[in-house]
Design a protein around this motif. Structure first.
Motif, short mmCIF file in Angstrom:
data_model
loop_
_atom_site.label_atom_id
_atom_site.label_comp_id
_atom_site.label_asym_id
_atom_site.label_seq_id
_atom_site.Cartn_x
_atom_site.Cartn_y
_atom_site.Cartn_z
N SER A 157 0.85 -1.20 0.00
CA SER A 157 0.00 0.00 0.00
C SER A 157 0.87 1.24 0.00
N LEU A 158 0.41 2.25 -0.69
CA LEU A 158 1.12 3.53 -0.67
C LEU A 158 0.40 4.45 0.32
N ASP A 159 1.11 4.78 1.40
CA ASP A 159 0.53 5.52 2.53
C ASP A 159 0.68 7.03 2.32
N ASP A 160 -0.16 7.80 2.97
CA ASP A 160 -0.04 9.27 3.00
C ASP A 160 0.00 9.85 1.59
N PHE A 161 -0.73 9.26 0.67
CA PHE A 161 -0.67 9.71 -0.72
C PHE A 161 -1.17 11.14 -0.83
N GLY A 162 -0.44 11.93 -1.60
CA GLY A 162 -0.84 13.32 -1.79
C GLY A 162 0.02 14.29 -1.00
N THR A 163 0.88 13.77 -0.12
CA THR A 163 1.71 14.68 0.67
C THR A 163 3.08 14.86 0.05
N GLY A 164 3.52 13.90 -0.73
CA GLY A 164 4.86 14.00 -1.33
C GLY A 164 4.75 14.45 -2.76
N TYR A 165 5.43 13.77 -3.62
CA TYR A 165 5.39 14.14 -5.03
C TYR A 165 4.11 13.65 -5.70
N SER A 166 3.45 12.70 -5.06
CA SER A 166 2.22 12.11 -5.59
C SER A 166 2.41 11.76 -7.05
N SER A 167 3.56 11.24 -7.33
CA SER A 167 3.86 10.95 -8.72
C SER A 167 3.00 9.79 -9.20
N LEU A 168 2.25 10.05 -10.24
CA LEU A 168 1.40 9.01 -10.78
C LEU A 168 2.24 7.92 -11.42
N GLY A 169 3.46 8.28 -11.79
CA GLY A 169 4.38 7.30 -12.35
C GLY A 169 4.65 6.16 -11.38
N TYR A 170 4.66 6.48 -10.09
CA TYR A 170 4.90 5.44 -9.10
C TYR A 170 3.85 4.34 -9.18
N LEU A 171 2.61 4.77 -9.43
CA LEU A 171 1.52 3.79 -9.44
C LEU A 171 1.68 2.83 -10.61
N ASN A 172 2.35 3.32 -11.62
CA ASN A 172 2.58 2.52 -12.80
C ASN A 172 3.78 1.59 -12.60
N ARG A 173 4.80 2.13 -11.96
CA ARG A 173 6.08 1.43 -11.89
C ARG A 173 6.14 0.40 -10.77
N PHE A 174 5.49 0.70 -9.66
CA PHE A 174 5.60 -0.20 -8.51
C PHE A 174 4.31 -1.01 -8.34
N PRO A 175 4.45 -2.21 -7.82
CA PRO A 175 3.29 -3.10 -7.72
C PRO A 175 2.38 -2.77 -6.53
N VAL A 176 1.78 -1.59 -6.58
CA VAL A 176 0.96 -1.14 -5.46
C VAL A 176 -0.49 -1.56 -5.64
N LYS A 177 -1.07 -2.15 -4.59
CA LYS A 177 -2.45 -2.63 -4.68
C LYS A 177 -3.45 -1.66 -4.06
N LYS A 178 -2.91 -0.78 -3.22
CA LYS A 178 -3.80 0.10 -2.47
C LYS A 178 -3.12 1.45 -2.27
N VAL A 179 -3.92 2.50 -2.31
CA VAL A 179 -3.41 3.84 -2.04
C VAL A 179 -4.22 4.43 -0.89
#
Ligand code: C2E
Ligand code: MG
Ligand code: MG
Length: 266
Positions: A157-179
């Protein structure tokens, strides 16, 4: 600076002692599906039961533990504790554990996770590891470590989404199931049209990518209704309950709706 350093050293020494003296405890906060009023997961959140200062929240000691490296030991302990606890919950309830950026400097992080799962007997797909964008940005070879963890069957899971770079690229590149959308969004959602627009966009994106979305920090019925209007139904926040010892939550694991609203401080 000197003062800050002295304070950090004091916390470090005290924390080491606290760890050995069993003063650290794991509290849990549910993520509730607001459509069915059922708990889908519990997030493990560390507390320090200090003999004189009362319950200390992680904001006061986790950053120091990260700096000194003690988070590696603490984090492994919290993971072990959480997996052992979760083993006895209904099988549809997952457990979420926070992993600090520093823990990704461990070469054998995935092996540590695998071993903890084996020892506890918890099925890998009942474990979620919460990471932040800092982890994705800072650590070398984080991608390969995340893949190893994913291959175990553990969810990320990607925690605290929206506080950092919120790079949408991360969602593409890393195997994240939950934000998990940071709680600042719930706080601002009612007054700020800009925040509303951002939450809408994140929600649409998550839906298209088949990523689960959790709203953190939901405290009021209005915030709950706003999230629902944006198709966000996985809710974590004081509206349901603050983090609590597991004994207090155990009776609610089967069904939340029958529960009295829990509001006491933790
Ligand atoms: P987090 O992972 O984002 O956890 C959610 C935090 O939001 C928790 O704070 C929780 O008590 C708080 N929260 C939940 N609902 C609400 C709400 O409705 N309103 C408000 N104002 N706050 C809410 P907590 O327990 O103080 O933990 C703070 C942070 O400490 C966590 O943020 C996490 O980053 C870190 N942390 C806690 N336990 C661990 C751990 O075992 N390992 C690591 N690495 N970090 C941990
Ligand atoms: Mg978290
Ligand atoms: Mg968070």
């Amino acid at each position: 600076m000197q003062e800050a350093l002295t304070r950090k050293r004091a916390i470090d020494t005290e924390l080491r002692h606290a760890f050995l003296a069993n003063e650290l405890v794991v509290y849990y906060q549910p993520v509730v599906d607001s459509r069915t009023a059922t708990i889908v997961s519990l997030e493990a959140l560390l507390r320090w039961r200090h003999p004189t200062r009362g319950m200390i929240r992680p904001g006061e000691f986790i950053p120091v533990a990260e700096e000194t490296g003690m988070i590696i030991e603490l984090g492994a302990w919290a993971l072990r504790q959480a997996c052992n606890d979760a083993k006895s919950w209904p099988s549809n309830v997952r457990v979420a554990v926070n992993i600090a950026p520093r823990q990704f400097q461990q070469k054998d992080l995935a092996e540590m996770v695998a071993q903890t799962l084996r020892e506890s007997g918890l099925e890998p797909d009942r474990l979620e590891l919460e990471i932040t964008e800092t982890t994705l940005m800072e650590s070398d070879d984080v991608e390969s470590k995340l893949r190893e963890i994913e291959e175990l069957g553990v969810r990320l899971s990607l925690d605290d989404f929206g506080t950092g770079y919120s790079s949408l690229g991360y969602l593409n590149r890393f195997p994240v199931k939950k934000v998990k959308i940071d709680r600042s969004f719930a706080r601002q959602a009612i007054e700020s049209p800009k925040t509303q627009a951002i939450v809408s966009a994140i929600s649409a994106l998550a839906q298209d990518l088949s990523i689960d979305l959790v709203a953190e920090g939901v405290e009021t019925d209005a915030q709950l209704a706003f999230m629902a209007s944006k198709n966000i139904f996985l809710i974590q926040g004081y509206l349901y309950t603050r983090p609590r010892p597991i004994e207090e939550l155990r009776p609610l694991l089967a069904h939340w709706r029958d529960a009295p609203r829990l509001v006491s401080a933790a």
